[in-house]
Design an enzyme around this catalytic site. Sequence first.
Site, PDB file in Angstrom:
ATOM      1  CG  ASP A 121      17.644 -38.217 -43.481  1.00 48.49           C
ATOM      2  OD1 ASP A 121      17.560 -39.530 -43.520  1.00 48.49           O
ATOM      3  OD2 ASP A 121      18.062 -37.469 -42.442  1.00 48.49           O
ATOM      4  CE1 TYR A 136      25.180 -44.049 -40.186  1.00 46.42           C
ATOM      5  CE2 TYR A 136      26.640 -43.439 -41.188  1.00 46.42           C
ATOM      6  CZ  TYR A 136      25.607 -43.064 -40.090  1.00 46.42           C
ATOM      7  OH  TYR A 136      25.219 -41.983 -39.730  1.00 46.42           O
ATOM      8  NE  ARG A 184      17.377 -47.215 -32.648  1.00 45.74           N
ATOM      9  CZ  ARG A 184      18.090 -46.475 -33.457  1.00 45.74           C
ATOM     10  NH1 ARG A 184      17.336 -45.864 -34.639  1.00 45.74           N
ATOM     11  NH2 ARG A 184      19.503 -46.690 -34.328  1.00 45.74           N
TER      12      ARG A 184
END
Lengths: 413, 413
Positions: free
Chosen positions: B197, B222, B371
Site C-alpha cells: 500500500d 489525493y 501529524r
Amino acid sequence: MSETTLRETALRLDSEDPLAKRRELFALDEAVYLDGNSLGALPAHVPDRMADVIAREWGRLRIRSWDESGWWTAPERIGDRIAPLVGAAPGQIVVGDSTSVNVFKAVVAAARLAGDDRDEILVDATTFPTDGYIAQSAARMTGRRLVPVAPHEVAAAAGPRTAAALVNHVDYRTGRLHDLPGITEALRAAGALAVWDLCHSAGALPVGLDAHGVDLAVGCTYKYLNGGPGAPAYLYVAERHQAAFDSPLPGWNSHADPFGMTPGYTAAEGALRGRVGTPDILSMLALESALDVWDGVSIEDVRAKSLALTDFFLRCVRAYVPEGAVESLTPEAHAERGSQVALRCDAAPAVMAELIARGVVGDLRRPDVLRFGFTPLYVGFADAERAARVLAEVVAEVLGGARDEASGGGRTV
Amino acid sequence: MSETTLRETALRLDSEDPLAKRRELFALDEAVYLDGNSLGALPAHVPDRMADVIAREWGRLRIRSWDESGWWTAPERIGDRIAPLVGAAPGQIVVGDSTSVNVFKAVVAAARLAGDDRDEILVDATTFPTDGYIAQSAARMTGRRLVPVAPHEVAAAAGPRTAAALVNHVDYRTGRLHDLPGITEALRAAGALAVWDLCHSAGALPVGLDAHGVDLAVGCTYKYLNGGPGAPAYLYVAERHQAAFDSPLPGWNSHADPFGMTPGYTAAEGALRGRVGTPDILSMLALESALDVWDGVSIEDVRAKSLALTDFFLRCVRAYVPEGAVESLTPEAHAERGSQVALRCDAAPAVMAELIARGVVGDLRRPDVLRFGFTPLYVGFADAERAARVLAEVVAEVLGGARDEASGGGRTV
C-alpha cells in the site's frame, strides 16, 4: 399522416407539456440528444457549482472541507436526494463506487442474508453484461451457483434453493420494462431476495422500492439522473435488512467510528454500511448539484411524458420510415416499456454514424440495434418528430446505397 | 539555536532549494499547509482544465467524449502517468475505484495467484484500518486465515502457508518507512506475494516497484499526488502476473471486448484486467490534470528535500518546544522515515485546533498524535520553521493553561 401534420402535432404537444420549461435548465444545442440513457446532458448550473467546489472547497478550505463543506456525509446526503425518485424513504440509499461494485456488494450481501442453505443465485439472462460478470464472481465467492433466467421466468424459477435474483428493471438493449412488483413478490414468497438494477429506470419512471418490498437495489446516476460521466452509483438497502447487511467491502467509511481507526471492524448502523472507501468528491458533488433539476418534479409526470414521447416517436417512425427497414424491439404495451426505443436495422452502424453526423444523437448496440433514449426533462415532441424524419432520410440513403452497391451500382455507403 | 538563526537558516535552505519554484504551481495562501499527506493542495491550473471538461467535454460533446476526449482510456493512460513516480514500466497500473476496493482486488488476486495450498494472508498489524478490514473480507471470501504481523516481523513470519502479505510502505500514523525491498524479497523467497500500500509514499519518495520485484500494489492519489478529494486510487499488477490475474470484480470495463456485450466474461490482456465499472471521469480527469506538476521533477530530488524538511522541522521543534511537551514517533534514521513527522502530545486535540486557528494546518490522529505532512513540491523550510515556532507557542499556552486549570487557576483551555 403527413410530415406537416406530425410537425404540427409535435408543436402542439410541446406547447401542452408541463415539463417543457425544464429543458432550459440544461446546456443543450441544436442537436436532438437521444442518448441521455447513456450519458445525461449537463445541467446548466453545474459548471459554476463545480468551479466553487474546486477553487474554494478544495483549493482554499482544503482538508477542512471534509467537515465544513459536508464532504464526509455526501454519500448518504445525496442518497436521500435520490430516494424520492425511486420511492424510498430516507436512510436507505448511499452513493458511491460504480454500479459494478455495488452489484457485488448487493449480491454478496443478499446471499448472506438468505442463508447458507440457499445455494443458487438467479440472474437476468438478458442483463447488461457487467451484472452477470459480477454476479458470477459473487456466486463463486459465496459458494453458490449462478443460474441465468429470462426476467419473465424468474418468478417461476425461484424456489427453496434460491438465495436471490438480480434483475434489470428496464432492459438496456430493448427498453423492455420488467415487472418489478410481481417478480419481487414471487421472490419474497419463495423466501428469496430481490436485487434490482435501476440503471435504465431511475429518473424515467416510478420505481416504488419501498412500496413493492424490494430488498436491495443498485443504479447508476449518469443516465436519466444527469450526474455526469461516470458519476458514482448508489446502493439501496431496505431498512429491514440493514442490521444484518454484511458487506464484502467493509471499508473504513462504513465503520461505526471511522476516525477511531481501530484495527477491529464494527459496522455502522443503517445504509452507511454500504459505504467503502473515501468517496470521489468531485464526481459526487457534480451529481449532487445536477439533482437540483428534479426539484418540484413529479416522477409520475415524467413517466407520462416519457410514454407520450416514445408513443409519438414510434408513430413518426411508422409514418416516415419505409416499411421493413427498421423493426421495433421495444414493447408497444406501456406496462412493458421503459423510456427508450430500440430499432433493429440491418445497416445499424452506418445509419447511426450518419444520424449523429446530421445532429440526431442516439447510440448503437452491436450488431444491429439503434437505441434512442427519451429523457423527459429535456427532450420534446418536436425532437422526436425530427429524429424520425432524419432517420427516414438516412435509412433510405444507406439502404438504398447498399442496394445500389449490391446490384453493381458502385455507390459507396 | 536561536529563532533568528533558524529563520535565517530556513531562508537560506529555501533559496538553495531546486524545487522551490514548484510552489508557484499550486493555489496556496498564507497558511502553512502540512496536511498534504491527507489532502494535497490544488494545482493552480486544474480549475481551468475542469471547466473545459465539464462545459465542453460533458456539456457539448457529451457521449462522443468517451472516444473523442479519451475518457474510455483514461484509467490506463493516467496509470502510465503515475508509473514513473513509483518505478513501474508502462502497462502495469490502472486508475479507478477507491483504495479500499483496490486492496480487495489485490489481496484476492494475490491469494488466487499463490494457490490453494497457501492458506494464510499476512497483514500489517499497524496498517491504516481499511486495509485490515478489507483484507479480512478477502481472506474470508477466499477461505484463508488473516494473520496480523508487525511490518518488521513479516519477513520472519512468511512461510510455506503464506499466500501473500499486505504491508504499508509508510505508516499513516507514525510516518515510519518500512523496508519494501527486504520484505518483498523475503516474501518472494517464501513463495508468497508482496502487496504494498503506497498511499503514504507515492509522490514523496522513490518506490521502485519493478526494481524490487513487487507483485501487486495499491495507492491513493489525493495525498502527495494532489489529485483532489477522493480522487481515484490505482492498482499495480506486475507484468509477470497479468495473464493469471483473476479479479474478484470482473466488471465490463475489464472485458476483452467491452462493447461486444457478451454474456460470458473474457478478461482483457494486461493491467486493464484491474478495471471494473465505468470510471468517475470528473475525478479522474482532475487527477490527470493535477499530475502535470510532476513534469520534469525527479523523485530523488523530492526525497532529498523531504528528508531535509523533516530533519529541519525536528531540529526547530527541539529548539523551540519545551522539553517533554511533545515526543516524536517518527524515526530519526532516514532509511526509516517517510515524509511526515508525528508528535505525541498529551493535549493533542486542543493543540491541533489552535494550530489550525493560527494558520498551521496539520491533523490529529486520535487520541494523542499531531501529524505534520511535508509535501516537497509546495512546502518550504520557512514553513517548517514557522510551524515549529507556532507549535511551541501553542503548546506552552495549552499545556500551561492545563496546568493552571489543574492547579485551580481557572484559565480555560
